[in-house]
Design an enzyme around this catalytic site. Structure first.
Site: not given
Ligand code: PGA
Length: 255
Positions: A9, A11, A94, A96, A166, A172, A212
């Site tokens: 992903n 983003k 997601h 976000e 998640e 992140g 992460s």
């Molecule tokens: P990350 O993001 O691996 O940077 O923690 C995962 C995601 O939001 O899908």
């Protein structure tokens, strides 16, 4: 047997030109790992460049979101019909998008239906925040997201849905969830799916962990019974890290 699925992903990262260059380097390095399914999810604007760069490759493409509406006066939105033929997967739900775009469980349910109606495969994401986690309410909370997101979805449709657990506090942050805990929650999600659709469907559904994930912890996640892959942000932006993640999936559970 569930074929592992690793999805990057991206983003809001990489221009179309950067997408083409990155995938030109990544595709040959991922080619040997045919026992896994590999997916990249660039921003909308990079999807045609990704499709061109991956022509002739078995790496799949996903979008990061889709409108719940068929078409019309929805400024800035992209419909499932527009994505049809361009992508195989689409991330829906997601955290976000739930947080910054105000997407509710009901909206997410309608997006899943819109995607399926156009032959797209949802990567249906969910997860709890730190307060819910610390209160020990993770499975109750995530189970509610699963039930609401899958309302009116049939067992047959469920075969085209990938689930991504998640935990928001792990995204992140560099603070990844304990692998045993992630297995407990993904197993719990599988249990909810079983209660909705029966054991055969639940056994076939692939459930990713996300938050992460990096080369140093991927094998441990992949060694867990209920974790069938990963949804990866940061590490999917680095060619060699992406390759390491896929290699770990191949070595642990590759078909
Ligand atoms: P990350 O993001 O691996 O940077 O923690 C995962 C995601 O939001 O899908």
């Amino acid at each position: 047997m569930r074929v592992p699925i690793i999805a990057g992903n991206w983003k809001m990262n990489k221009t179309a030109a950067e997408t083409a260059a990155f995938l030109g380097e990544l595709a040959p390095k991922l080619a040997p790992f045919t026992g896994t399914e590999r997916v990249v999810c660039p921003p909308f604007i990079g999807l045609p460049a990704a499709a061109a760069a991956l022509a002739g490759s078995d790496i799949k493409i996903g979008a990061q979101n889709v409108s719940e509406h068929e078409k019309g006066a929805y400024t800035s939105q992209v419909s499932a019909a527009m994505l049809e033929g361009l992508v195989e997967y689409v991330i829906i739900g997601h955290s976000e998008c739930r947080e910054y775009l105000g997407e509710t469980d009901a909206v997410i349910n309608r997006k899943i239906k819109a995607a399926l109606a156009h032959g797209l495969k949802p990567i249906f994401a969910m997860g709890e925040n730190l307060a819910v986690n610390e209160a020990g309410q993770t499975l109750a909370f995530v189970g509610g997201q699963v039930r609401a997101g899958l309302a009116d979805i049939t067992a047959e449709q469920m075969q085209n849905i990938v689930v991504a657990y998640e935990p928001i506090w792990a995204i992140g942050t560099g603070k990844s969830a304990n692998a045993q805990f992630a297995n407990e929650i993904t197993g719990g999600i599988r249990g909810v799916i079983e209660s909705l659709y029966g054991a055969t469907t639940a056994d076939g559904v692939r459930i990713q962990y996300g938050g992460s994930v990096k080369p140093s912890n991927m094998a441990e996640y992949m060694s867990q019974e209920h974790i069938d892959g990963a949804l990866v942000g940061g590490a999917s932006l680095v060619v060699d890290d992406f390759v390491s993640l896929v290699q770990a999936a191949q070595e642990t559970k590759g078909a």
